[in-house]
Design a protein around this motif. Structure first.
Motif, mmCIF file in Angstrom:
data_model
loop_
_atom_site.group_PDB
_atom_site.id
_atom_site.type_symbol
_atom_site.label_atom_id
_atom_site.label_comp_id
_atom_site.label_asym_id
_atom_site.label_seq_id
_atom_site.Cartn_x
_atom_site.Cartn_y
_atom_site.Cartn_z
ATOM 1 N N ARG A 243 75.616 64.796 30.796
ATOM 2 C CA ARG A 243 75.165 64.778 29.410
ATOM 3 C C ARG A 243 74.128 65.863 29.133
ATOM 4 O O ARG A 243 74.138 66.479 28.081
ATOM 5 C CB ARG A 243 74.622 63.404 29.061
ATOM 6 C CG ARG A 243 75.740 62.408 28.844
ATOM 7 C CD ARG A 243 75.269 60.990 29.034
ATOM 8 N NE ARG A 243 76.312 60.038 28.755
ATOM 9 C CZ ARG A 243 77.302 59.739 29.588
ATOM 10 N NH1 ARG A 243 77.374 60.332 30.755
ATOM 11 N NH2 ARG A 243 78.218 58.854 29.260
ATOM 12 N N ALA B 268 73.304 49.354 32.389
ATOM 13 C CA ALA B 268 73.426 47.958 31.962
ATOM 14 C C ALA B 268 74.816 47.403 32.263
ATOM 15 O O ALA B 268 74.952 46.266 32.745
ATOM 16 C CB ALA B 268 73.115 47.837 30.472
ATOM 17 N N ILE B 269 75.850 48.191 32.020
ATOM 18 C CA ILE B 269 77.216 47.736 32.303
ATOM 19 C C ILE B 269 77.397 47.503 33.797
ATOM 20 O O ILE B 269 77.980 46.503 34.222
ATOM 21 C CB ILE B 269 78.245 48.745 31.756
ATOM 22 C CG1 ILE B 269 78.258 48.697 30.238
ATOM 23 C CG2 ILE B 269 79.639 48.483 32.318
ATOM 24 C CD1 ILE B 269 79.039 49.811 29.599
ATOM 25 N N TYR B 270 76.875 48.406 34.608
ATOM 26 C CA TYR B 270 76.990 48.231 36.055
ATOM 27 C C TYR B 270 76.259 46.971 36.516
ATOM 28 O O TYR B 270 76.799 46.186 37.307
ATOM 29 C CB TYR B 270 76.436 49.458 36.781
ATOM 30 C CG TYR B 270 76.380 49.267 38.278
ATOM 31 C CD1 TYR B 270 77.520 49.440 39.044
ATOM 32 C CD2 TYR B 270 75.204 48.894 38.918
ATOM 33 C CE1 TYR B 270 77.488 49.257 40.410
ATOM 34 C CE2 TYR B 270 75.164 48.705 40.278
ATOM 35 C CZ TYR B 270 76.307 48.890 41.018
ATOM 36 O OH TYR B 270 76.269 48.691 42.373
ATOM 37 N N LEU C 186 71.373 54.553 29.808
ATOM 38 C CA LEU C 186 70.901 53.172 29.898
ATOM 39 C C LEU C 186 72.065 52.189 29.767
ATOM 40 O O LEU C 186 72.101 51.169 30.467
ATOM 41 C CB LEU C 186 69.860 52.912 28.806
ATOM 42 C CG LEU C 186 69.080 51.622 28.878
ATOM 43 C CD1 LEU C 186 68.222 51.596 30.131
ATOM 44 C CD2 LEU C 186 68.205 51.475 27.654
ATOM 45 N N SER C 187 73.047 52.511 28.928
ATOM 46 C CA SER C 187 74.199 51.620 28.790
ATOM 47 C C SER C 187 75.078 51.644 30.039
ATOM 48 O O SER C 187 75.650 50.617 30.413
ATOM 49 C CB SER C 187 75.014 51.983 27.547
ATOM 50 O OG SER C 187 75.650 53.219 27.716
ATOM 51 N N ILE C 188 75.187 52.796 30.708
ATOM 52 C CA ILE C 188 75.923 52.858 31.976
ATOM 53 C C ILE C 188 75.259 51.928 32.991
ATOM 54 O O ILE C 188 75.930 51.145 33.674
ATOM 55 C CB ILE C 188 75.973 54.303 32.522
ATOM 56 C CG1 ILE C 188 76.804 55.195 31.631
ATOM 57 C CG2 ILE C 188 76.537 54.320 33.945
ATOM 58 C CD1 ILE C 188 76.714 56.661 32.003
ATOM 59 N N LEU D 188 70.058 56.599 25.743
ATOM 60 C CA LEU D 188 70.729 55.328 25.473
ATOM 61 C C LEU D 188 72.086 55.245 26.166
ATOM 62 O O LEU D 188 72.488 54.168 26.612
ATOM 63 C CB LEU D 188 70.868 55.121 23.967
ATOM 64 C CG LEU D 188 69.568 54.908 23.209
ATOM 65 C CD1 LEU D 188 69.830 54.832 21.709
ATOM 66 C CD2 LEU D 188 68.855 53.660 23.696
ATOM 67 N N GLN D 189 72.800 56.356 26.263
ATOM 68 C CA GLN D 189 74.082 56.352 26.965
ATOM 69 C C GLN D 189 73.905 56.064 28.445
ATOM 70 O O GLN D 189 74.643 55.260 29.026
ATOM 71 C CB GLN D 189 74.796 57.694 26.771
ATOM 72 C CG GLN D 189 75.328 57.918 25.395
ATOM 73 C CD GLN D 189 75.908 59.312 25.231
ATOM 74 O OE1 GLN D 189 75.941 60.108 26.167
ATOM 75 N NE2 GLN D 189 76.362 59.615 24.035
ATOM 76 N N ASN E 99 69.928 59.880 22.261
ATOM 77 C CA ASN E 99 71.315 59.451 22.454
ATOM 78 C C ASN E 99 71.700 59.508 23.936
ATOM 79 O O ASN E 99 72.337 58.591 24.457
ATOM 80 C CB ASN E 99 72.246 60.312 21.617
ATOM 81 C CG ASN E 99 73.660 59.795 21.594
ATOM 82 O OD1 ASN E 99 73.938 58.689 22.011
ATOM 83 N ND2 ASN E 99 74.562 60.616 21.104
ATOM 84 N N TYR F 145 73.891 52.158 10.841
ATOM 85 C CA TYR F 145 73.826 53.253 11.807
ATOM 86 C C TYR F 145 72.902 54.364 11.300
ATOM 87 O O TYR F 145 72.080 54.889 12.048
ATOM 88 C CB TYR F 145 75.236 53.788 12.061
ATOM 89 C CG TYR F 145 75.303 54.977 12.974
ATOM 90 C CD1 TYR F 145 74.966 54.874 14.316
ATOM 91 C CD2 TYR F 145 75.699 56.217 12.484
ATOM 92 C CE1 TYR F 145 75.029 55.971 15.146
ATOM 93 C CE2 TYR F 145 75.768 57.315 13.314
ATOM 94 C CZ TYR F 145 75.434 57.188 14.648
ATOM 95 O OH TYR F 145 75.494 58.268 15.475
#
Length: 121
Positions: A31, A109-111, A105-107, A102-103, A99, A78
C-alpha cells in the motif's frame, strides 16, 4: 539457518505468528508503494473534494456516491466520515495515509478473528 526455520515450522503457533507479521508487513509495503503516486482513481478525488467542501463551506450532501451495479445512491455517511478525517488535516495524502492504516488494521482484525474462531480449543 535451516534449523531456525525447522524450529519455526515445528512450532505451529510461531509459524502462524510469523506468517501474520509477514502478511501485515507485505500489505503495508504494498500500500505504501502506491501512496502519493500517480496511480489514483477518480473516485478518490471526488470523495476528497466532497469531504473538503464539507470542511470548508459546510455543504453537506444529502446523497452518497452512485452505486453503479445496483443503480441507486448510497448513504452520505461515507462523506461525513471523510470530512471528519479532513478536519484533522485537509490533505488528500493524509486521507490516503489514514486509508492505508485502516486497511492494514482490517487485515490484522480479520486474521485475529479467524484465528479466534477456527483455532482448536
Amino acid at each position: 539457518m535451516i534449523r531456525r526455520f525447522h524450529h519455526i515450522i515445528k512450532n505451529k503457533s510461531k509459524l502462524c505468528d510469523f506468517l501474520f507479521v509477514a502478511i501485515i508487513l507485505y500489505g503495508l509495503l504494498l500500500r505504501l508503494s502506491y501512496w502519493g503516486g500517480p496511480f489514483r482513481y477518480w473516485d478518490s478525488y471526488r470523495d476528497y473534494l466532497i469531504g473538503h467542501l464539507i470542511v470548508q463551506n459546510g455543504q453537506y450532501p444529502q446523497v452518497g456516491p452512485l452505486n453503479g451495479s445496483l443503480g441507486f445512491f448510497s448513504s452520505p455517511v461515507y462523506y461525513y466520515i471523510i470530512s471528519f478525517i479532513l478536519r484533522i488535516n485537509d490533505n488528500i495524502l493524509f486521507l490516503e495515509l489514514v486509508n492505508i492504516f485502516l486497511q492494514v488494521l482490517s487485515i490484522a482484525a480479520i486474521y485475529l478473528i479467524a484465528r479466534f474462531l477456527f483455532s482448536p480449543l
